[in-house]
Scaffold this active site. Structure first.
Site, mmCIF file in Angstrom:
data_model
loop_
_atom_site.group_PDB
_atom_site.id
_atom_site.type_symbol
_atom_site.label_atom_id
_atom_site.label_comp_id
_atom_site.label_asym_id
_atom_site.label_seq_id
_atom_site.Cartn_x
_atom_site.Cartn_y
_atom_site.Cartn_z
ATOM 1 N N PRO A 7 0.838 -1.041 -0.056
ATOM 2 C CA PRO A 7 0.057 0.058 0.279
ATOM 3 C C PRO A 7 0.743 1.353 0.078
ATOM 4 O O PRO A 7 1.721 1.671 0.805
ATOM 5 C CB PRO A 7 -0.913 -0.006 1.463
ATOM 6 C CG PRO A 7 -0.379 -1.376 1.996
ATOM 7 C CD PRO A 7 0.692 -2.133 1.062
ATOM 8 N N GLU A 8 0.766 1.919 -0.992
ATOM 9 C CA GLU A 8 1.378 3.357 -1.260
ATOM 10 C C GLU A 8 0.362 4.381 -1.232
ATOM 11 O O GLU A 8 -0.953 3.887 -1.174
ATOM 12 C CB GLU A 8 2.424 3.456 -2.333
ATOM 13 C CG GLU A 8 3.342 2.333 -2.171
ATOM 14 C CD GLU A 8 4.444 2.548 -3.231
ATOM 15 O OE1 GLU A 8 4.745 3.574 -3.830
ATOM 16 O OE2 GLU A 8 5.233 1.654 -3.209
ATOM 17 N N ARG A 15 1.458 -8.991 8.380
ATOM 18 C CA ARG A 15 2.700 -8.932 9.000
ATOM 19 C C ARG A 15 2.713 -7.959 10.009
ATOM 20 O O ARG A 15 3.696 -7.687 10.747
ATOM 21 C CB ARG A 15 3.576 -8.348 7.717
ATOM 22 C CG ARG A 15 4.122 -9.507 6.989
ATOM 23 C CD ARG A 15 4.867 -8.945 5.857
ATOM 24 N NE ARG A 15 4.849 -9.946 4.764
ATOM 25 C CZ ARG A 15 5.429 -9.644 3.687
ATOM 26 N NH1 ARG A 15 5.969 -8.680 3.202
ATOM 27 N NH2 ARG A 15 5.248 -10.677 2.567
#
Length: 282
Positions: A2-3, A113
């Site tokens: 995700p940017e 994560r």
DNA sequence: AAACTTACCTGGTGGC
DNA sequence: TGCCACCAGGTAAGTT
């Protein structure tokens, strides 16, 4: 990963389900994210109305009258909308926000994560944009203040490679590793070039390239918006075809020269030796 | 003091 | 089949 475009696409997907709606319940199954999810979060949000869903850089800001819920997706996080009820939670489905009202839905945060974050910023502590995580962020890429002059001024003292300066987040927010490589390709700039060596003209090209690359990524993501809403939609793969990212050894889409992979600051950079130069124009 | 570097968090995976 | 080193990216903390 995700940017900024992925976060913006997420914001647009969630907004119709949350803006103006009330939180019925918050279910926290795992509070060990990058920082612990506040123990009192459920109590703080229950029954409260979400006024707006905003974005600052890669952060989502859930605006309530009494404060702001700040969320970050880290490397592997995603929000998904489940209209009506949600399916049973999987191993990495850490938080549910249950929305009541006319459009009942469940917003589910999944983050294998657990590098993401979910924090509460009470209104009495001032505006959330002054939160320590947000206060030092550079301008938004679509802010008129992010222009050639800004890039020029903020690179004069920077001897680091332009790729790493772009990634640092103080020149402009939201450009992660993927879009840093893509933007520099678009601008025709060698990622190894020391930032302070950028000419004014190249600062202009770079600012325009960042805006264009992010805009296109958001548009492409926009076509997959319903994946967020679907119960089992695949995770968005927003950049349809990268020009350089993860294309080591493959021919440049412009000149057929094999794409190079190098490591800068212990992260991968991809570029075309022919299309991207250290000086001159192109 | 600002600029720069490095370590860290975790899980998926590719190679043997 | 199983193991394990390695990689991913954004941020904080440490160093120059």
């Amino acid at each position: 990963m995700p940017e900024l475009p992925e976060v913006e696409v997420t914001r647009r997907a969630l907004a119709p389900f949350v803006e103006g709606e009330r939180v019925q319940a918050v279910v926290v199954r795992e509070r060990r994210l990058r920082w612990p999810v506040p123990a009192r979060l459920a109590a703080q949000l229950k029954g409260q109305r979400i006024e707006r869903l905003e974005r600052r850089g890669k952060y989502l800001l859930w605006r309530f009258a009494h404060g702001t819920l700040i969320s970050h997706l880290g490397m592997s996080g995603s929000w998904r909308v489940h209209p009506g009820a949600a399916p049973p939670a999987g191993a990495h489905d850490h938080v549910d926000i249950v929305i009541a009202g006319r459009k009942p839905s469940v917003l589910r945060l999944t983050d294998p994560r657990r590098f993401g974050a979910l924090l509460w910023h009470p209104a009495r502590s001032g505006d959330a944009r002054r939160h320590p995580l947000l206060s030092h962020l550079g301008p938004e890429p679509f802010d008129p203040r992010f222009d050639a002059e800004h890039v020029f001024r903020h690179t004069r003292q920077r001897r680091a490679a332009i790729k790493q300066v772009l990634l640092a987040g103080d020149l402009v927010v939201g450009v992660g590793n993927i879009y840093a490589s893509e933007s520099l390709f678009r601008a025709g700039i060698d990622p190894r070039l020391a930032a302070h060596r950028l000419t004014r003209a190249r600062c202009e090209r770079l600012a325009a390239a960042v805006r264009a690359v992010l805009t296109e990524a958001i548009e492409v993501g926009g076509s997959t918006l319903r994946d967020f809403v679907g119960a089992d939609g695949a995770e968005g793969c927003f950049m349809l075809e990268a020009f350089v990212y993860d294309r080591a050894g493959q021919p440049c889409r412009i000149c057929r020269t094999p794409i190079r992979r190098i490591v800068q600051g212990s992260r991968a950079t991809y570029f075309c030796l022919r299309c991207q130069t250290r000086a001159g124009r192109s």
